[in-house]
Design a protein around this motif. Structure first.
Motif, PDB file in Angstrom:
ATOM      1  N   ARG A   1      12.708  75.651  42.104  1.00  0.00           N
ATOM      2  CA  ARG A   1      13.800  76.070  41.071  1.00  0.00           C
ATOM      3  C   ARG A   1      13.020  77.141  40.016  1.00  0.00           C
TER       4      ARG A   1
ATOM      5  N   VAL B   1      22.016  76.711  41.431  1.00  0.00           N
ATOM      6  CA  VAL B   1      21.977  75.502  40.714  1.00  0.00           C
ATOM      7  C   VAL B   1      23.435  74.878  39.899  1.00  0.00           C
ATOM      8  N   HIS B   2      24.150  75.774  39.780  1.00  0.00           N
ATOM      9  CA  HIS B   2      25.391  75.487  39.126  1.00  0.00           C
ATOM     10  C   HIS B   2      26.253  74.498  39.932  1.00  0.00           C
TER      11      HIS B   2
ATOM     12  N   LEU C   1      23.460  78.160  33.349  1.00  0.00           N
ATOM     13  CA  LEU C   1      23.224  77.704  34.830  1.00  0.00           C
ATOM     14  C   LEU C   1      23.817  78.593  35.945  1.00  0.00           C
TER      15      LEU C   1
ATOM     16  N   ASP D   1      14.465  66.371  39.041  1.00  0.00           N
ATOM     17  CA  ASP D   1      15.986  66.443  38.705  1.00  0.00           C
ATOM     18  C   ASP D   1      16.314  66.731  37.434  1.00  0.00           C
TER      19      ASP D   1
ATOM     20  N   ASP E   1      16.823  71.057  35.408  1.00  0.00           N
ATOM     21  CA  ASP E   1      18.118  71.224  34.771  1.00  0.00           C
ATOM     22  C   ASP E   1      17.606  71.693  33.285  1.00  0.00           C
TER      23      ASP E   1
END
Length: 370
Positions: A108, A288-289, A264, A251, A255
């Motif tokens: 990410r 990611v959204h 995002l 996780d 974010d």
């Protein structure tokens, strides 16, 4: 590429189909202008698969994913399916893809485009130039450990159970991905766990340290507790280069890091498996959204996260670094030129639709390729 690679597109629900339409337009551009041709097949995952097949992912679709050289996914879920039993919710389709394809490493990136530094909720000087990657272990830990479930105790109380469990091999393989990635970046890895209160965290720290000493002493390694890492991400995010952590903490922290960038809608991700004897990795790429049901079908969604996921696919599945660079540069230039979807809109910029953003990306690719 000497032969066409197989690409499975699972657009999913909500804004997934809209942003994936722009991905297909860009794939067509690369086919016409750089001879990068893929054999593309579409299928269903998530709520749309439930509507048609009664399940979030069919065995047939799973088989296609296993045979594909890469899978591109849009988004799954939405309020329409919120009241379904847990085992057939849309998200179970995504979890099955990750588990059956053994996609143990989730990458990410959190990169702040210069033109969007002021969009972050943090002070501009804290995020300007930010470029970090969180490597999240994706197929182990508390999300998959057993025993799990909900039980009724003799006194009538109910108890929910989830088990945090990791083995040496699970820790070492994801840590190796992080160290290899850091070697191509800033040569810094921060390993994150809760070794102060969790035995799984103690094991995690010991195994990462052992691997570092044996194979990656050229990379700087630090350790941090997950709660401190969350605080440091909003205090001084540029201290990090590569963060490696478990499924649950990854996780949450990814974010947190995502919102440092302001939206995002700007963030891609890659989920990678282990290389086989031929060096091929199973891989899934997704923005990611989420599905953003409030704007779905209105041509308002930001397609850049999905397009940047395509760039990650070029880089990590097909070793097409120059093509990835080209697409990423096009996205940066378009945003710098002031073209913005609603999620990244700012004063003095031009608000554009999903389709118009795709138009501008294609124009910029044309300009850069001259």
């Amino acid at each position: 590429m000497p032969t066409n690679k197989k690409l499975l597109i699972l657009a999913g629900d909500g804004i997934g189909p809209e942003v994936m339409t722009q991905v297909k337009r860009v794939l067509d551009w690369f086919a016409k202008n750089q001879a990068l041709k893929f054999d593309v097949e579409d299928d269903l995952v998530g709520g749309c698969a439930i509507d048609k097949h009664g399940m979030p992912l069919t065995d047939e679709t799973m088989a296609k994913a296993m045979k594909a050289d890469a899978v591109l996914l849009g988004a799954v879920g939405g309020p329409k399916w919120d009241n379904l039993p847990f085992e057939i919710k849309p998200e179970r389709g995504l979890l099955r893809l990750r588990k059956d394809m053994e996609l143990f490493a989730n990458l990410r990136p959190a990169i702040v485009f210069d033109a969007l530094a002021e969009a972050s909720s943090l002070k501009t000087e804290l995020v300007a130039g930010l470029d970090i990657v969180i490597v999240r272990e994706l197929t182990g830990g508390v999300y998959f450990g057993s025993p799990r479930g909900i039980e009724t105790l003799p006194n009538g109380e109910r108890r929910g159970i989830n088990t945090q469990v990791y083995t040496t091999s699970e820790i070492v393989r994801v840590a190796r991905v992080a160290f290899e990635l850091a070697r191509k970046r800033g040569r810094k890895v921060c390993s994150v766990e809760k070794a102060n209160v969790m035995e799984s965290g103690v094991l995690w720290r010991e195994e990462v340290t052992k691997l570092h000493k044996a194979e990656y002493s050229d990379v700087e390694l630090s350790h941090m507790y997950a709660d401190n890492c969350a605080m440091q991400l909003v205090r001084q995010p540029k201290q990090f280069d590569v963060i490696v952590t478990d499924n649950l903490f990854g996780d949450l922290l990814s974010d947190c890091a995502a919102m440092l960038t302001g939206s995002l809608g700007m963030l891609p991700s890659a989920s990678l498996g282990a290389p086989d004897a031929n060096g091929r990795r199973k891989a899934l790429y997704e923005p990611v959204h989420g599905t953003a049901p409030d704007i779905a079908g209105k041509d308002l969604a930001n397609p850049l996260a999905c397009l940047l996921s395509l760039a990650m696919m070029f880089r990590y599945s097909f070793d097409l670094g120059s093509s990835a660079d080209l697409l990423e540069q096009a996205a940066k230039n378009v945003v710098a030129a002031g073209f913005r979807t609603g999620d990244i809109m700012a004063a003095g910029c031009t608000k554009v639709s999903t389709t118009r953003m795709g138009d501008e990306i294609l124009k910029e690719l044309d300009r850069l390729a001259k």
